[in-house]
Structure formats: C-alpha cells, structure tokens
Design a protein around this motif. Sequence first.
Motif, PDB file in Angstrom:
ATOM      1  N   ARG A 155      38.176  31.740  42.837  1.00  0.00           N
ATOM      2  CA  ARG A 155      38.449  32.968  42.080  1.00  0.00           C
ATOM      3  C   ARG A 155      38.376  32.706  40.591  1.00  0.00           C
ATOM      4  O   ARG A 155      37.814  33.497  39.832  1.00  0.00           O
ATOM      5  N   GLU A 156      38.959  31.578  40.174  1.00  0.00           N
ATOM      6  CA  GLU A 156      38.964  31.264  38.748  1.00  0.00           C
ATOM      7  C   GLU A 156      37.539  31.217  38.195  1.00  0.00           C
ATOM      8  O   GLU A 156      37.238  31.821  37.171  1.00  0.00           O
ATOM      9  N   MET A 162      40.558  28.320  47.309  1.00  0.00           N
ATOM     10  CA  MET A 162      40.489  29.757  47.054  1.00  0.00           C
ATOM     11  C   MET A 162      40.756  30.077  45.600  1.00  0.00           C
ATOM     12  O   MET A 162      40.026  30.833  44.960  1.00  0.00           O
ATOM     13  N   ASP A 197      46.590  38.802  37.773  1.00  0.00           N
ATOM     14  CA  ASP A 197      47.139  37.675  38.513  1.00  0.00           C
ATOM     15  C   ASP A 197      48.621  37.688  38.187  1.00  0.00           C
ATOM     16  O   ASP A 197      49.032  38.240  37.177  1.00  0.00           O
ATOM     17  N   CYS A 227      45.794  34.947  33.184  1.00  0.00           N
ATOM     18  CA  CYS A 227      46.337  35.195  34.515  1.00  0.00           C
ATOM     19  C   CYS A 227      47.605  36.025  34.467  1.00  0.00           C
ATOM     20  O   CYS A 227      48.624  35.666  35.068  1.00  0.00           O
ATOM     21  N   SER A 286      32.375  34.755  46.871  1.00  0.00           N
ATOM     22  CA  SER A 286      32.690  35.967  46.108  1.00  0.00           C
ATOM     23  C   SER A 286      31.623  36.229  45.048  1.00  0.00           C
ATOM     24  O   SER A 286      31.237  37.384  44.823  1.00  0.00           O
ATOM     25  N   ILE A 336      45.714  33.241  41.520  1.00  0.00           N
ATOM     26  CA  ILE A 336      44.535  32.565  41.009  1.00  0.00           C
ATOM     27  C   ILE A 336      44.952  31.262  40.342  1.00  0.00           C
ATOM     28  O   ILE A 336      44.700  30.181  40.847  1.00  0.00           O
ATOM     29  N   LEU A 341      42.253  42.227  44.444  1.00  0.00           N
ATOM     30  CA  LEU A 341      41.339  41.200  43.952  1.00  0.00           C
ATOM     31  C   LEU A 341      39.926  41.734  43.793  1.00  0.00           C
ATOM     32  O   LEU A 341      39.217  41.417  42.849  1.00  0.00           O
ATOM     33  N   THR A 369      34.849  32.542  39.473  1.00  0.00           N
ATOM     34  CA  THR A 369      34.199  33.850  39.594  1.00  0.00           C
ATOM     35  C   THR A 369      34.558  34.741  38.414  1.00  0.00           C
ATOM     36  O   THR A 369      33.681  35.322  37.759  1.00  0.00           O
ATOM     37  N   PHE A 370      35.860  34.836  38.128  1.00  0.00           N
ATOM     38  CA  PHE A 370      36.262  35.721  37.042  1.00  0.00           C
ATOM     39  C   PHE A 370      35.863  35.141  35.695  1.00  0.00           C
ATOM     40  O   PHE A 370      35.558  35.889  34.760  1.00  0.00           O
TER      41      PHE A 370
END
Lengths: 664, 214, 302
Positions: C127-128, C123, C195, C190, A582, C206, C279, C130-131
Amino acid sequence: MTLTGSLSFDASNVVVASALLLLLAGVPGLLCTTAAAGQRLAAALSVLAALVGIPAALVAAFSPPGSWLLFWGLPFGPARLVLDPLSCLFLLPVFLIAACGALYVVRYRPARTGYDRFLTVLYALMPGSMAFILLARDGLFFLAAWEGMALSAAFLMLADHEEAAVREAGILYLLATHTGTLLLVALFGVLYVVTGSFAFPATGALSAAAPMASLIFVLSLIGFGAKAGLMPLHVWLPSAHANAPSHVSALMSGVVLKMGMYGIFRTVTLFENIPLWWGVLVLALGTISAVGGVAFALGQHDLKRLLAYHSIENIGIIAMGLGIGMVGLSTGNSVIALMGLAGGLLHVLNHATFKALLFLGAGAVIHATGSREMDRAGGLLRVMPRTAAFFMVGAAAICGLPPLNGFVSELLVYLGLFRQAMGGSGVAAVLAVVAIPALALVGGLAVACFVKVVGVVFLGAPRQPLQQDAHEPGWQMLLPMGLLALLCVLIGLLPLAVAPLLEVAVGWHPLVQETHGTLATSAPLGWLSLMAVILLGLLALLTLVYRFMLRRAPCGTSETWGCGYLAPTPRMQYTASSFAASLVSLLAPVLRPHGHRPDISGLAPKPSSFASHVPEVVLDLVLLPLLRWSEERSSVLRRLQHGQLHLYMLYIFVVLLVLLLWAL
Amino acid sequence: MVSFLSNHLLILVMLLNFALLSTGRLSLAVRLATAQGVLLGLLPGILHPLNWHLMVITAGIILVKGVIIPWLLFSAIRAAEIKRETEPFLGFGATLVIGAAVTALAFLYVPRLPLLAAHQGHLFVPASIATLLTGFLLLTTRRKAISQVLGYLILENGIFIFGLLLAEAMPLMVEAGVLLDLLAGTFVMGIVIGHISREFSSLDTSRLSALREK
Amino acid sequence: MIDTLIHILLLLIMPPLLLGVINRVKAVFAGRCGPPLLQPYFELWRLLRKGSVFSSSTSWVFRAGPLVSLAATLTAALMIPFGGHGSPISFAGDLLLFAYLFALARFFTTVAALDTGSSFEGMGAAREVTFGCLAEPVLFIVLVALARESGFLSLTGALTYASGGMWPSGAAPLMLMAVALFILFLVENCRIPFDDPTTHLELTMIHEVMVLDHSGPAFGAILYAASLKLFVLGALVLHVALPFGAMQGWLGWISFIASMVLLAILTGVVESVMARLKLLKIPQVLLMALSLAAFALLLTVR
C-alpha cells in the motif's frame, strides 16, 4: 586488407588495437585442449582488452579524433573509421560489460562441449563488433559490424535452444532486428542519394532544410529505435532478454540497446540545425517508453522479464534526455541542450552499469533457485549475502535514489525539463510540463517494482526449497558484480569526475561548445557530493549510536509477529504478484492483466489454484492480430510459394528481363 | 477588481466540475450542480452595471437553477430510491483525469481563438469550454438517468458562461427562453425517470436499448 | 549563522511536539483530558532505553531500514526553509534531491517491512508504494508551478517567492496548491482519513503495519522520523498556504512556530471530524489532489 592512418603509439590507436583484441578474444581459445580452458583464455583476453581499452578511450576522448582508412577490397571504396569523444563514451560500457560478462561466464556456465566453444567465440565477437560499430563512419562497414552484433547476439541468446520458448523468442528477435536493419539500409541509401557517398557526412554537414532531412531522421529513429527498444518498437525485447543466458542478457541490455541510442545520437550530430518537432517527437517517445516500460515491469513475476521491461523504461529516460537536449539545440538554449544531452549520455553509462549488475545478480539467483520465477525464491540474502548487497545497490541505483549514479543522470534530465518548462513556450514547454510528473511517476513505480524484487527474492524466508548446493557464487561471478556496484556508488558520490567526459562528448555542436565547461556550474554536481557526504555521515552516526544502544540493553530473538495467527508458513508471505496487485489493477486499462480464477463453491471446495499474468500488450493484442489479419487477407499470394523449383527460376528470369527492359 | 472576482468565481466553477466528475453520490452531485448554477447566476451581476433587465435574469436563474431544478431532482431521487451512481461506464478516477486533461486542452485552445482584446485576460472562454466538455463527459460516461440530467445541466452552464461575454447583446427573451427550455427538459426527464424506474426497476439508461425495434 | 543554528535546533527538537498537539486536540474532541503535550518526548526517551527483539527471519536490511529513513529525512530537512528564513543548504535543483530523499526513505522502510516475511507487513508495504506512486507526481506538479512562477530551481527560492511575491497575483493557484499539498501531507504522514496512526488492526493500516516488528531504539527512530516528516512536509504546506514573506527576523521564527502548531491543530481537527476512507477510495482522492495541482499549474502557466 590494409589499414592506413597515423600509426604511431597514441591513445586512439591503442583503442582500435584493444577493440581488435576484444573482437578476436575467443579465437585463441579454440586451440586449447578443453573448452573450459579456451573459455578462461577468452576471459583473460577480454579483461586485458578492457584494462587497456578503457584508459585509452578515456585519454582518446580528450585528444584530437583519430581516423583510419581500411582498404578491404570491397567495392564502394575503403571503409572509414573515426574515433571521436562520442564514440569513446559509448566504448566504455562495451569494454567494461564485455570483460565483466566474460569473467562471469567462467563460473556461471562453464564451457564443456564443442558448441560451447562456438558460444565463447561469439561472446567476444559480439562486443567486438559493437566497438567497430562505434568506430565506423561509413555505411557499408557500419552495416557489416551491425549485422555482426545482431547475428552473434541471436546465436548467443539461442544457447538454450532445446526449449521452445527460447526458440520462439529467438525467431521474434531475428524478425525484429532484420526489420530494423532493412530500415537502416534504406537510411544509408537515402544518405547516398543526398551526399553521393556511403561515408557519413561530416559533423553538422547536413542541413535540416534539405528535402530528405526529415526522412533520414525518421528512418534512423525507427531503425535504431527498434534496436534500442523504444515503445512501441519494443515487442521483441522482453522475451529476448528473458530467455537469453544471464551474461548475454547483461550484454544485450547493458550495451546492445545503447547501440540503438548511439545511432540516434549520431544521426543528430550530422545535422547543423534541428527542427523543433524532432526533439519533441523523441521526448514524447521517451516519455511513453519510460512510463510504459516501468508499468509493464510491475506486472511481471519472471525476474529477467521484469528487468527487460526496466530496460525499456531506462531507454525511455535516455530518449527523454536526448529529446529535451534536441529541443534546446533547436531553440538555441545552450543550457537546456547541455543538460538534456549530458543527462542522456550519463544515463547510457549508468544504465549499462546497474542493468548489467542486476542481470548478473539475476543469474546468481537462478543458480540458487533453479527458476526465473520470483515467487519461488525468498530469503536468498542468508544464502548469498554479498550478491544480495550488490543487487540492492543496483536496485537502488536503477530507481534513481540518491546518493547513487541513477539519481545524477535523472537529475540532469529533470533540470533540462524544468528549464524548458520554466522559460520555454509552445508545444515543447507543454510537453516538458507533462514529462516532469511523468518522470516522477516513473520514479515511484520503479521504487515499487524494485522493492518487490528485492523483498520477494532476497528477503523473508524461502518460499520453496532452494537448490541443494545453493551458496554464494565464486569470485569470478562476485568480482564483476562488486566492480559494477562500486561504479554505481562512485559515480553517485563524485559526479563531477564524469562531467568533463560528458562535456567533450556533447561538444560537437557549436552551441554547446560555447558553454564549454559549465556542466559543473549549471548543474549542482558538487552539491550532490556534499549532500551525499552529509547523508552518509548522518547514517554512520546513527548506526554508531544504534549499536551502542543495542549493546547497552538486552536483545532477544523471536518469531515474526503473526498478528495472533499461530501457524504461519513461508508460503503465506506476500508474493511478487500480490505485492503489485493494487498498482496493476489501477493500471489495468493499459496493462490488461488476466487471471485464472478458481471456481470456489460449496461447503468444502476442492483444492484449486490461482494465477495472474500481464501479457505483452503491443505484441499480443495489437501486432499479432494485425499480422494474422493480413495473413488471412494475403493468402492469395501463398500460391506463389508452391515448391516448384523451375518456376522459382522463372521468377528470377522475369525480374531480370523486366530490369533489362527498364534499363533500355 | 471585477475581473479578479469573476476569475475566482470561474475557478470555483471549474473546481465544481472536478468535484462533479469525482463523486458517485447523486444527492451530492445535485448539490454541486446547484451550487454551480447559483454561482453562475451571480456572475452577470458582477460583470455588468445594475439594471432591471439584469436583476430579472439573476433572480430567474437563481430561482430555476437554485431552487426548482434541485427540488425536481431530489424528488426524483426520492421516488426512484437510489443514492449512488454505481458502475459507471468509466471509473470515477479515469473520468476525473480525463476531465483535468480536457480542462488543460481548453486552456491551450483559447489563445488560438480570435477574441476581443477586452476578453483575453479573462477565464470566461476556457471555463466555458471546460464546463461544456465536462457536461459531455458526464453524459457519455454515466449510466443513471439522474446523472444524465446533471450532465445536461452542466453542459448548459458551459454555454451560459460563453453567453456572459455577449450578455449586453443578449435579449431578455432569449435568456428566459433558454431557462424555460432547461426547466421543461428537466421536468420531462423527471417524469421519464419515474417511468424508467417503474418499468425496469432501475435507473440504468443503458437498459433503454431493450426498447429498440428488433 | 544564528539562523542556521535555530533551523537545526528547531528541526531536531520541535517535531514530536506536533504529535503531542495532534493527540491533545483529538482527546479534547473526544471529551478526554488526553496525555501531556510532551508525551511523545517521554515515549521516545523510554524507547531509546529499551531492549530489542528481532525476528529470526530478519537480516541487516531490517535494522538498516529505520536508520536510513531517518538519515534521509534529516538530510531533506536541511533543504527546506522555515518561515521566511532560507534553509541552511540551498542550491539550484535541490527540490529534486528533496523529493528523491523521501523516495530513498520509502524504499528502505518498505524493504525492511518485507524482510520480516510477514504477509501483513507485505500488505502495508504494497500500500505504501502504491500511494507513494500517486503522491509523487502531485508534489512534482506543484514544484513545476512554483519553479515556473518564481524562476528558481531551489526550494528556498521557490517557496520564499510563493509566500511572498506571488500572493497578489496568484492567490487562487496558491490556494489550490495548498489544498493539494495538504492532502499530500495527510497521505504521506499516514493521518486520517487515509490511514490511522493509532489503530492496531493490522489489516486496515499502512504505515503502522509496516513497523509492527520493530522494537526498542529502532522503533524510536521510526517514531522520530515520522514526526520529522510531518514537520518538514508541514513546512512545505505552510509556505504555499501562508504569506511568510512579510515576517522578518525573530518575527519570522515566531510566526513559523505558531503556524506549525496551528497546522497540527488543524490536522487534529480533521482527524477528529472525519472517518477513515475505504482503501479503494484513496487513489481516487489522490487523483483529485493531482487534478487540483494540475489545475493550479494551468492557472500559473496561462
């Protein structure tokens, strides 16, 4: 050949003696009957050199600089050697990583053949030459030592030259390093024109107002920057560090790159006043390298290539510190100068420790899995718990997480940037304001990247069967890693201990000398120790409570919750590529990832495979097309290269004739 | 007080720029542009003492930008039966970041301008340049004809903000002429949009290159 | 001394209450009575006494994750001021340590998730981080703006100035920063629309998906650390959004507690009236927060 100087038994003489010992540590081993014995002897001598050299360098940093003249019988006069605090600081990682690597290699790659004997000699010659680079104060001697380092590194990284990828990387490295050397020759030529001597000018002797000053600085920035791997001069670095044996990568990444940064630092010390745009340029280049390096690292799935890109990132952080420090010097703000320069120098030490640690750990991983591909590893923590723990310390340190050493140096750089952003004005303040969130982004991306590495390589379950005898490596490999990990923790816990060394190392400038001793007062280094104690104390308390609770209540073991899926396999774990997917897709305009996507159609599609890859954009999409284009355009010149020997002699003759005519 | 109000209105205007750059929903985008137009219509009333000239301009602007143009655009959206700007030339995130950078550039550029001392503390000039450039960004990065019209509107808003500094000197007729221009432009675009959607069964302006002479 | 004691007591005791308030607000919006306000405390107490189940693929890293992230969050909580009262620990540069302690917590939470070898938790971890990458620059831009305005490099100095002396001159940038920080607050904790802390549909989560395998006291530590993070980041938002500067002494503490509860109610309202974002949309919203923060910085620098 004679050496003159004060030949008494003082610290600086001991440093030179241990540098000589390091340089020749591999030679006595040639007399041993077996290659392996020679390798062990070389390791013992390298460790001895470090044990003597590091304390001596620490003492010498606080003594008056020692200087020597080496009458080596070449024209242009004797070679000059000087040991000042800045050299002492850069000598520490040279001794340390050389000794760690020499010990490590005894187990990692035991010498068997005659060729290995050659490599053993070179593995001491390379750090030895670096020690003399740091001592040299004379263009010719400097270049000789520089080439000694560059060439021995080239042979060492070509150790596995049977593989085509290694040869290719080696040729690219040689091209890049010699292009850099060419610029350094030009640099010393210009210095000769300005000063009339090949000896380095005294500290602060050059004026930035002089006509050639900017040329000198730009030449050194490009020439040394190519060796340091500043973006966009980094094209040779990822493949070179990835394809070299791990102990060589540790030395190249941990120390050789720092020689490039040393060159830039040294050039800066030659000037008494610095124009603002030099600092701004270094800061901008540093920011680009830091962000670019970590972004490309994220897309890699080759463990060593990933670490190599992180070296670019960290060189960028060092350059950011140097740049903001130079801005402070030119605007007369001593606190900013102190923060920036000290932060950059501390990051030199820190990066040497944790990056060498990570490369040595990567070597152990490669032993266990037989591959550099992270996606083939997994669950190594069970096989090699100590290596995993040391690697995790290095990973947390390189992300700049408290309470480890990476955080301390990044904090100093941040403080320099914040002070510039708060009080400054003009382009330097704007750049500082941009650089702060950029550095934060670098921190975030580095966390993402090393969570990926640690998680995919060491945690979970093995994705493919490990090597037959995968186990914890021997003490010769563990001891260097443990020592480096310990250093990461110690510098992080007690940053005040390194403050005096940093202060003397940046003390060349009268502006910084004014603020002598204020690193402890203007940076919260004591507070960091306190906070680390609080953090670790809380952690210890929580651990005790948790253990008590675990013992009180029943405790079971079961499969990982598969969210209702009944037949999970280790191959279904998130891989390195999927973990970064991502972020890579967010950064796609820069990273240009390309994937081989399978064509899935029909009711019962055939087995297929998917692969994705992030290329080296500057090399593959900019430099190579450019070279190809210029090759096509200049094919006319090929006719000069026809293989007729007598015509080649004619060229030389014509050139001689022209030179003669010109001299008339 | 006057400069406090006008500065905060201009901050709102610039925030609307950001919102416009980051949304793909056409109806929302039209509403945002309308809001921006109405806010700007209020500005002359705050800046200058009340007179009939001013009232006419304010009423005209609010009528045109707040009622007529949105009505035209909404009917065009309804006629063409589209809701979203899909597949812009550059992603919404990227245009937003460029928009923020461009706004920063506008702020950095202003100190270099030889402005009157009275105008220096205000946000007029940076807001004007930022809005103008936002309009250009919309025009260059979006595909759908309606977004193009919006870009044109925002561009005009940028020019209008700059004109506010000169409002004392700007004759009523010039102002009215600009408004009329805008109205006619939007009207024509509305008709063109109808034709594009009938001819190509989409509102993608890049398809217009098919009309080029071979 | 008294203030320090109150600070520590507040940060130890109050955080789970916010979760209770949020849940109550959501229940009211849904037309239910909802659990008692003190329900999170009961849950923590229950979890602490429970036994644990560990996955056979996990190691010490999995067990260390919740403890390290709780310790890091607690340490960070010592450096943030609560409503007009300075923090117990404050020094020039503590705002950097504050931000990086959260990075430390993130590192260990995600590494612990990967230790289970579950692709779902992988996954969540991906995500964690990335954000997190996109959220950190937002925080730093706000910190630069506050540091530049106030001339302080400590959280107490900068935030006290933001909620005091900065209001008359810099209301607009403060509002923008408050909005940016509120988005950050929702992302980092979150909450909906980024989230959903209540869903148990693994593919869409997430934070919750990362802690699927934790149980017993470790899960209690995670729950508590999450509420503490909500509390600490909430205090950060409130200092930028509200002028606490006028409140002294006990009034300061009371107004802080009241506004914290109000923030929880606001969060509950946001969660009730908004749907979850896709997302793929989250990075875009974070970029919006980044632009807002950068714009606020621009207005202060000008």
